[in-house]
Design an enzyme around this catalytic site. Structure first.
Site, PDB file in Angstrom:
ATOM      1  N   ARG A  27      45.860  36.429  45.757  1.00  0.00           N
ATOM      2  CA  ARG A  27      46.825  37.411  45.402  1.00  0.00           C
ATOM      3  C   ARG A  27      46.734  38.736  46.155  1.00  0.00           C
ATOM      4  NH1 ARG A  27      47.973  38.455  39.152  1.00  0.00           N
ATOM      5  NH2 ARG A  27      46.158  39.498  39.273  1.00  0.00           N
ATOM      6  N   ASP A  28      45.915  38.697  47.136  1.00  0.00           N
ATOM      7  CA  ASP A  28      46.117  39.974  48.267  1.00  0.00           C
ATOM      8  C   ASP A  28      45.740  39.624  49.588  1.00  0.00           C
ATOM      9  OD1 ASP A  28      46.289  42.547  48.362  1.00  0.00           O
ATOM     10  OD2 ASP A  28      44.178  43.122  47.864  1.00  0.00           O
ATOM     11  N   VAL A  29      46.258  38.551  50.232  1.00  0.00           N
ATOM     12  CA  VAL A  29      45.979  38.144  51.309  1.00  0.00           C
ATOM     13  C   VAL A  29      46.577  39.205  52.184  1.00  0.00           C
ATOM     14  CG1 VAL A  29      46.307  36.539  53.136  1.00  0.00           C
ATOM     15  CG2 VAL A  29      45.542  35.687  50.752  1.00  0.00           C
TER      16      VAL A  29
END
Length: 181
Positions: A27-29
């Site tokens: 969820r935070d690439v």
């Protein structure tokens, strides 16, 4: 090709997370969460990751909260965070790759609201219009990976995206084999 080689290894790391029994979605690439060392490329900071299997009676992070770095968030992550799947991570990885090739963020705008609106509505210019050395194959790959509707997004797994990026990297992959296996 070096950008494709780097992102191939990022996708291999994402695939490993996605295939864990808990089915971890990062969820935070974003570039901030990709660490390039002398020997490898690593995906770091799983602080807002979501799993399909709760630990005890609570999930690791709240699934209905919009979280992540807005220029790399998928449309579903912006609009309906509870629907985020591994396809969201693939969109984010593709947005990072687009930026590596183009030299500028694909969706970044003057503020967070404008950036999120761009993620939801803005169609990117073809990669080759902003990066002359990009191949037609890479341009097509990014067009498919950055589709707004996750059901239309291809490829559908990080392993498939990694394999396609390794093909794209070609000989460049071997000249940088210290960072890409």
């Amino acid at each position: 090709p070096l950008a494709a080689a780097i992102m191939a290894q990022v996708c291999q790391g994402l695939h490993a997370a996605h295939e864990l029994p808990a089915r971890v979605v990062h969820r935070d690439v974003s570039p901030n969460n990709i660490l390039i060392t002398r020997d490898s490329v690593k995906v770091i900071d799983f602080g807002i990751a979501r799993t399909s299997a709760p630990f005890g009676d609570k999930p690791v992070t709240a699934p209905n909260i919009t979280a992540g770095c807005p220029p790399y968030m998928s449309p579903e992550q912006v609009a309906a965070p509870q629907t985020v799947t591994r396809l969201s991570d693939l969109f984010s990885a593709a947005a990072v790759l687009y930026e590596l090739c183009a030299g500028a963020s694909a969706f970044s705008r003057g503020n967070m609201v404008a950036t999120m609106a761009a993620v939801l509505t803005h169609d990117l210019p073809p990669l080759r219009s902003v990066c002359e050395q990009a191949s037609p194959r890479l341009e097509l790959l990014l067009q498919h990976a950055l589709r707004k509707d996750p059901a239309e997004r291809q490829p559908s797994t990080a392993a498939e995206l990694a394999a396609l990026l390794k093909e794209e990297a070609g000989p460049q992959l071997h000249s940088h084999d210290r960072i890409v296996s």
